[in-house]
Design a protein around this motif. Structure first.
Motif, PDB file in Angstrom:
ATOM      1  N   LEU A  28       8.920  97.710  14.762  1.00 21.54           N
ATOM      2  CA  LEU A  28       8.598  96.554  15.603  1.00 21.54           C
ATOM      3  C   LEU A  28       9.743  95.876  15.614  1.00 21.54           C
ATOM      4  N   VAL A  29      10.840  96.095  14.525  1.00 18.57           N
ATOM      5  CA  VAL A  29      11.933  95.043  14.574  1.00 18.57           C
ATOM      6  C   VAL A  29      12.765  95.342  15.914  1.00 18.57           C
ATOM      7  N   ASP A  30      13.352  94.205  16.519  1.00 19.33           N
ATOM      8  CA  ASP A  30      14.041  94.611  17.634  1.00 19.33           C
ATOM      9  C   ASP A  30      15.477  94.815  17.423  1.00 19.33           C
TER      10      ASP A  30
ATOM     11  N   SER B 185      18.429  92.647  18.352  1.00 21.36           N
ATOM     12  CA  SER B 185      18.614  91.493  17.583  1.00 21.36           C
ATOM     13  C   SER B 185      19.597  91.768  16.421  1.00 21.36           C
TER      14      SER B 185
ATOM     15  N   PHE C 159      14.503  88.522  11.050  1.00 19.70           N
ATOM     16  CA  PHE C 159      14.769  89.529  12.182  1.00 19.70           C
ATOM     17  C   PHE C 159      13.934  89.155  13.655  1.00 19.70           C
ATOM     18  N   GLY C 160      14.682  89.680  14.500  1.00 23.90           N
ATOM     19  CA  GLY C 160      14.156  89.490  15.765  1.00 23.90           C
ATOM     20  C   GLY C 160      12.892  90.586  15.905  1.00 23.90           C
ATOM     21  N   HIS C 161      11.828  90.492  16.746  1.00 22.64           N
ATOM     22  CA  HIS C 161      10.700  91.306  16.691  1.00 22.64           C
ATOM     23  C   HIS C 161      10.260  91.617  18.155  1.00 22.64           C
ATOM     24  N   LYS C 162       9.809  93.049  18.321  1.00 25.93           N
ATOM     25  CA  LYS C 162       9.164  93.089  19.629  1.00 25.93           C
ATOM     26  C   LYS C 162       7.815  92.478  19.513  1.00 25.93           C
ATOM     27  N   ALA C 163       7.279  92.664  18.271  1.00 21.87           N
ATOM     28  CA  ALA C 163       5.878  92.278  18.003  1.00 21.87           C
ATOM     29  C   ALA C 163       5.762  92.228  16.450  1.00 21.87           C
TER      30      ALA C 163
ATOM     31  N   ARG D 181      12.686  85.941  23.296  1.00 25.23           N
ATOM     32  CA  ARG D 181      13.035  86.366  21.875  1.00 25.23           C
ATOM     33  C   ARG D 181      12.006  85.612  20.920  1.00 25.23           C
TER      34      ARG D 181
ATOM     35  N   ASP E  65      17.785  82.194  18.204  1.00 25.99           N
ATOM     36  CA  ASP E  65      18.211  82.981  16.972  1.00 25.99           C
ATOM     37  C   ASP E  65      18.971  82.034  15.954  1.00 25.99           C
ATOM     38  N   VAL E  66      19.647  81.003  16.456  1.00 22.94           N
ATOM     39  CA  VAL E  66      20.471  79.935  15.906  1.00 22.94           C
ATOM     40  C   VAL E  66      19.452  79.181  14.909  1.00 22.94           C
TER      41      VAL E  66
ATOM     42  N   TYR F 105      11.563  85.440  16.494  1.00 20.44           N
ATOM     43  CA  TYR F 105      12.067  85.694  15.374  1.00 20.44           C
ATOM     44  C   TYR F 105      11.086  85.362  14.369  1.00 20.44           C
TER      45      TYR F 105
ATOM     46  N   GLU G  60      20.925  84.243  27.592  1.00 20.68           N
ATOM     47  CA  GLU G  60      21.345  85.443  27.712  1.00 20.68           C
ATOM     48  C   GLU G  60      20.634  86.663  27.605  1.00 20.68           C
ATOM     49  N   PHE G  61      19.866  86.539  26.642  1.00 22.58           N
ATOM     50  CA  PHE G  61      18.861  87.647  26.229  1.00 22.58           C
ATOM     51  C   PHE G  61      17.500  87.687  26.567  1.00 22.58           C
TER      52      PHE G  61
END
Lengths: 246, 271
Positions: B56-58, B61, A161-165, A150, A112-113, A152, A146-147
């Motif tokens: 779909l946005v986590d 996050s 944003f972070g995404h699941k897909a 990931r 994420d950084v 992004y 930690e998570f």
């Protein structure tokens, strides 16, 4: 010289249009689509997979030099969709930044950084006239301490944003619709399911079956957090598994 | 900032005497998601819509910063206040997630309407200014000073060469020795203190609603309820703890963002 009302310059540099839009940023998004390829990323329970088309326009080209998937560090990968020259610049700077982070702070740069750094850099290009926005959508992947896994996505406007897909490129919207259906009930995909979802999403959206040499696949897994690009044999295995499943 | 080729300002006067780039920036703000703030007798509340672009946005996050701050602050509470600040900022800069309401100092929070990427830049600059003040005076920065310095940055970008104005309006909520305060800062760099204000898409309806509902002797809980009702007015779809964000600061002078469970509790009370 620019005039107060924009005087037509609102299309040439990143100043506001009368409707409050930044045309250069919007054109940068169009440039991403104009490159003509689609990419897909899927985040599973303990792995992340990204897939992109590999179009080699000329038989005389050395196909090993045509790539959109770049390792930034041993543990972080970046999939750049859009203009290849801009992608290479971004990758070069990201690699430098990640290396300096490791030197300065003594631990590896988290996903994420890196994503935030790319997004903040993109924001600068949307605010300062001397540099245009990059015509690249960057998907950054890695395993966070930690998570977990990931993914992004950073775009020319400076959003991340972070995404699941997610998806980027020419058939972005169709791919996102496909993925929304698949990810609706928050499935926790295993490594094989993650890779096969990504590849089959690409196949479904582009409506063609791929050969292993026509796509690039990059993965990170909790068991093996190194960013890896799959070899043609491994891609073939997944393609076979998908066609047998259907 | 900027190349020497762009050493002229891009924001210049039109023949009618207006700075048109700033007006366009305000239009950009006006098309952003609605946010609002209310100053109560014993605190301030700020709130905003948080509509994520896709399922779909986590969401993780888009993490809640204050939750990490609270459990990590235990070992630091015995250190000097100075260290507390520095470590807070270290964490915030590197563990920032996509969250609309941000904390600038332990007793000042901020929300925006407009362009998210521009907001991140301003938050980073403001936090640095707050920290520099603290290093020099060994005191937490007063709200008015921080607002003034942030506004000065925004004004700079309307006059310097080769840059465009910020496409955000900020609502800064803080509680210091002078009591609870709420400021709105515009892309032009002008700022005003408000009893209650709104910005973004639904601004005129929201402001009318607030004018009717506001009373000078409101308590913080009433203010939260009013904020939720105001957001509900123009909300498309079902309002819940997941698609709005609320930040409050009370007489304890600690700014915090409410968890979605707490927001759901307030929503239940409102209905």
């Amino acid at each position: 010289m620019s005039r107060g009302s924009g005087g037509g310059y609102d299309r040439h540099i990143t100043i506001f249009s009368p409707e409050g839009r930044l045309f250069q940023v919007e054109y940068a998004f169009k440039a991403v689509k104009a490159a003509g390829i689609t990419s897909i990323g899927v985040c599973g329970k303990d792995s992340v997979c990204v897939v992109t088309q590999k179009k080699v326009p000329d038989k005389l080209l050395d196909h090993t030099s045509v790539t959109h998937l770049f390792p930034i560090t041993k543990y972080l990968g970046l999939l750049a969709t859009g203009m290849t020259a801009d992608a290479r610049t971004l990758v070069q700077q990201a690699r430098n930044e990640a290396a300096e982070f490791r030197f300065r702070y003594g631990y590896e740069m988290p996903v994420d950084v890196l994503a935030k750094w790319i997004a903040d850099k993109s924001q600068i290009y949307t605010q300062h006239a001397y540099m245009r926005p990059l015509g690249v959508v960057a998907m950054v992947l890695g395993i966070d301490d930690e998570f977990g896994p990931r993914l992004y996505k950073c775009d020319p406007a400076g959003h991340y944003f972070g995404h699941k897909a997610t998806s980027a490129g020419l058939k972005e919207q169709e791919a996102i619709n496909f993925l929304e259906k698949k990810m609706k009930n928050d499935p926790q995909f295993t490594y094989e399911e993650t890779v096969q979802t990504a590849i089959s999403a690409l196949q479904s959206v582009l409506q063609e079956d791929f050969k292993a040499t026509e796509i690039e696949v990059g993965v990170v897994r909790k068991e093996n957090p190194d960013f890896r690009m799959l070899s043609t044999e491994e891609i073939d295995e997944h393609l076979t598994a998908i066609s047998e499943r259907d | 900032m900027g190349d020497s080729q762009y050493s002229f300002s891009l924001t210049t006067f039109s023949p009618s005497g207006k700075l048109v780039q700033i007006e366009h920036a305000l239009t950009a703000v006006g098309s952003g998601q609605t946010s609002l703030g209310i100053k109560a007798a014993n605190g301030v509340v700020i709130a905003t819509e948080k509509k994520l672009p896709s399922i779909l946005v986590d969401e993780t996050s888009v993490r809640d910063i204050s939750s990490l701050f609270f459990h990590k602050s235990q070992p630091f509470s015995c250190l000097l206040f100075r260290c507390h600040f520095l470590i807070l900022f270290f964490f915030l800069n590197y563990l920032w997630q996509v969250q609309k309401i941000q904390i600038l100092t332990p007793n000042i929070g901020v929300v925006y309407s407009g362009m998210g990427p521009d907001f991140r830049v301003l938050v980073r600059k403001s936090r640095k200014q707050a920290e520099q003040y603290h290093r020099l005076y060994k005191e937490p920065i007063p709200v008015t000073q921080l607002v003034r310095e942030t506004a000065a940055v925004m004004q700079e970008f309307t006059q310097s060469g080769g840059v465009r104005p910020f496409g955000v309006s900020l609502l800064v909520a803080g509680y210091d020795d002078k009591g609870p305060q709420l400021y709105q800062v515009d892309p032009s760099g002008s700022y005003f203190s408000w009893k209650a204000s709104a910005m973004g898409k639904n601004v005129s309806n929201a402001k009318t609603f607030l004018e009717k509902r506001y009373t000078d002797d409101m308590e913080l809980d009433d203010a939260v309820h009013t904020a939720i009702l105001t957001l509900k007015e123009g909300f498309e779809g079902q309002i819940s703890g997941k698609n709005i964000e609320i930040g409050i600061i009370g007489a304890d002078k600690k700014f915090r963002v409410l968890t979605s469970a707490e927001i759901d509790d307030y929503l239940a009370e409102v209905e």
